[in-house]
Design a protein around this motif. Sequence first.
Motif, short mmCIF file in Angstrom:
data_model
loop_
_atom_site.label_atom_id
_atom_site.label_comp_id
_atom_site.label_asym_id
_atom_site.label_seq_id
_atom_site.Cartn_x
_atom_site.Cartn_y
_atom_site.Cartn_z
N THR A 26 -6.36 5.13 -10.35
CA THR A 26 -6.25 3.74 -9.94
C THR A 26 -7.65 3.13 -9.95
OG1 THR A 26 -5.33 2.30 -8.23
CG2 THR A 26 -6.38 4.29 -7.47
N THR A 27 -7.87 2.03 -9.23
CA THR A 27 -9.16 1.35 -9.26
C THR A 27 -9.84 1.40 -7.89
OG1 THR A 27 -8.29 -0.82 -8.60
CG2 THR A 27 -8.23 -0.27 -10.97
N ARG A 28 -11.15 1.14 -7.89
CA ARG A 28 -11.89 1.08 -6.63
C ARG A 28 -11.27 0.04 -5.68
NH1 ARG A 28 -15.90 2.23 -10.26
NH2 ARG A 28 -17.48 3.76 -9.59
N GLY A 29 -10.98 -1.13 -6.23
CA GLY A 29 -10.42 -2.20 -5.40
C GLY A 29 -9.11 -1.81 -4.76
N GLN A 30 -8.27 -1.10 -5.50
CA GLN A 30 -6.98 -0.67 -4.94
C GLN A 30 -7.17 0.36 -3.83
OE1 GLN A 30 -5.38 0.14 -8.93
NE2 GLN A 30 -3.57 -1.05 -8.36
N VAL A 31 -8.14 1.24 -3.99
CA VAL A 31 -8.43 2.22 -2.94
C VAL A 31 -8.94 1.52 -1.69
CG1 VAL A 31 -9.90 4.17 -2.27
CG2 VAL A 31 -8.87 4.12 -4.55
N ALA A 32 -9.84 0.55 -1.87
CA ALA A 32 -10.38 -0.20 -0.73
C ALA A 32 -9.27 -0.96 0.00
CB ALA A 32 -11.46 -1.16 -1.20
N LEU A 33 -8.35 -1.52 -0.75
CA LEU A 33 -7.24 -2.24 -0.15
C LEU A 33 -6.28 -1.28 0.55
CD1 LEU A 33 -5.77 -4.88 0.36
CD2 LEU A 33 -4.83 -4.76 -1.96
N ALA A 34 -6.06 -0.13 -0.05
CA ALA A 34 -5.19 0.88 0.57
C ALA A 34 -5.79 1.35 1.89
CB ALA A 34 -5.00 2.07 -0.38
N TRP A 35 -7.14 1.44 1.96
CA TRP A 35 -7.79 1.83 3.22
C TRP A 35 -7.42 0.85 4.33
CZ3 TRP A 35 -11.29 -0.72 6.37
CH2 TRP A 35 -11.89 0.06 7.37
N VAL A 36 -7.38 -0.45 4.03
CA VAL A 36 -7.00 -1.44 5.04
C VAL A 36 -5.54 -1.26 5.44
CG1 VAL A 36 -6.86 -3.89 5.61
CG2 VAL A 36 -8.74 -3.06 4.18
N HIS A 37 -4.67 -1.01 4.47
CA HIS A 37 -3.27 -0.75 4.80
C HIS A 37 -3.14 0.44 5.77
CE1 HIS A 37 -0.88 -3.51 2.38
NE2 HIS A 37 -1.68 -3.31 1.35
N HIS A 38 -3.98 1.46 5.59
CA HIS A 38 -3.91 2.64 6.43
C HIS A 38 -4.45 2.41 7.84
CE1 HIS A 38 -3.09 4.78 2.66
NE2 HIS A 38 -2.79 5.85 3.36
N ARG A 39 -5.10 1.27 8.09
CA ARG A 39 -5.63 1.01 9.44
C ARG A 39 -4.51 0.91 10.47
NH1 ARG A 39 -9.52 3.37 9.55
NH2 ARG A 39 -8.45 4.23 7.75
N GLN A 40 -3.32 0.55 10.02
CA GLN A 40 -2.19 0.46 10.96
C GLN A 40 -1.94 1.81 11.61
OE1 GLN A 40 1.03 -2.13 10.02
NE2 GLN A 40 2.59 -0.61 10.55
N GLN A 41 -1.97 2.87 10.81
CA GLN A 41 -1.78 4.22 11.33
C GLN A 41 -2.96 4.65 12.19
OE1 GLN A 41 -0.34 5.10 6.87
NE2 GLN A 41 -0.86 6.93 8.03
N ALA A 42 -4.16 4.27 11.78
CA ALA A 42 -5.37 4.73 12.46
C ALA A 42 -5.55 4.10 13.83
CB ALA A 42 -6.60 4.44 11.59
N HIS A 43 -5.10 2.85 13.98
CA HIS A 43 -5.38 2.12 15.21
C HIS A 43 -4.15 1.72 16.00
CE1 HIS A 43 -9.66 1.77 14.27
NE2 HIS A 43 -9.31 1.51 13.03
N GLY A 44 -2.96 2.01 15.51
CA GLY A 44 -1.76 1.72 16.27
C GLY A 44 -1.49 0.24 16.45
N VAL A 45 -1.84 -0.55 15.45
CA VAL A 45 -1.62 -2.00 15.51
C VAL A 45 -1.12 -2.45 14.15
CG1 VAL A 45 -4.02 -2.50 14.90
CG2 VAL A 45 -2.68 -4.22 16.09
N ALA A 46 -0.23 -3.43 14.13
CA ALA A 46 0.27 -3.94 12.85
C ALA A 46 -0.89 -4.59 12.08
CB ALA A 46 1.38 -4.96 13.09
N VAL A 47 -1.07 -4.20 10.82
CA VAL A 47 -2.16 -4.72 10.00
C VAL A 47 -1.57 -5.26 8.69
CG1 VAL A 47 -4.30 -4.19 8.78
CG2 VAL A 47 -3.81 -3.07 10.96
N ILE A 48 -1.87 -6.52 8.41
CA ILE A 48 -1.38 -7.16 7.19
C ILE A 48 -2.59 -7.66 6.40
CG2 ILE A 48 0.05 -8.99 6.20
CD1 ILE A 48 0.53 -8.16 9.84
#
Length: 275
Positions: free
Chosen positions: A216-238
Motif C-alpha cells: 500500500t502507500t505511506r499515506g494509507q498507513v498514516a491514515l490507518a494509524w489514525v483509524h486505530h486510535r479508537q482501539q488505543a484510546h477507547g474513544v470513537a475516532v473519525i
Amino acid sequence: MRLRDGVADGGDRDPVAVVHAALDAGITMVDTADAYQNEELVGRTIRGRRDEVLLAAKFGLVWQGEVAGDFDVRADPEYVRQACESSLRRLGVEVIDLYYLHHRSDTVPIEETVGAMAELVDQGKVRALGLSNVTADDLRRAHAAHPIAALQEQWSLVQRDIEQELLPTAAELGVAVVAHSPNGHGVLHRSPSTADERTTNDLSTALGEIAHAHETTRGQVALAWVHHRQQAHGVAVIPIPGTTSVRHLRDNVAAADLALSHDELRRLDILRATS
C-alpha cells in the motif's frame, strides 16, 4: 475544505463526482464550514442524496482578508443564530446534523455560545453540537451546558497535541473525536527525500517499510494509524482526510480496512515528529 466550483466536468476532480463516489463507497459524513466558502457547492453535491449524509458544518470564523489565519472569531449568541440561518440557506437544507463552533472565543464565555447553539437544537435546526479548536477546559464547560457530540481537532503522526489533555477529556465525557488533517496536510504521503521538516527520517522510513509490507502507500498507513486510535484510546475516532479527487478518495477508503499489527503500531507510536 478544498472543494471548489469550476471543475465540474465529470472528471476525477469534479467535486460532485468526488462526493458521490464517497457516498457510493459508504462514507456518510460530509464536513464543511461557512469559512470554507463552499457551502452552496456542498449543498448541490448532496441534493437528492440528503438522507445518505451526516452533514457537518461550522461557524465562528470571520475572514478579514485573503491571508491564511487572518480572521476574527464571532461566538456571541446573536451571531450563532445568524450564522446558522445563513448556512441552512446556502446548503439548501432544513437541518444541519452536526454544528460546530469553529474556534474558541477569547471574549465570549463558551457557555453562552453553547447555550445559543442548544436553542438551535430545540428549534429543530441542528441535531447535535460540536466544538473545534478548543481547550480541555472549554470542552468540559461546554459539555456541562449541553451534551457535545464531537470534538474536531488536528490529529496525525506529525500532530499529536490532542493526546495531552483534550483526548482524555473527550474519552471521559464520551465525546467522539473527528480527526482532521490525518495525513499532516499531505506531509505523510512523501518519501524521506522529500519529507517535510516536521517528519523525521525515521518516521518516513517506517511508513515506507510498513507500506511495502502491506503493498500500500505511506499515506494509507498514516491514515490507518489514525483509524486505530479508537482501539488505543477507547474513544470513537473519525478521520476526515481532505479529498479533492475520486482516485485519492478511493485510496482513503481502502485505508479504513488496513489492519496494522501491534508491532507496526508500536513502531509508529514511539516515533515522534520533530517540532
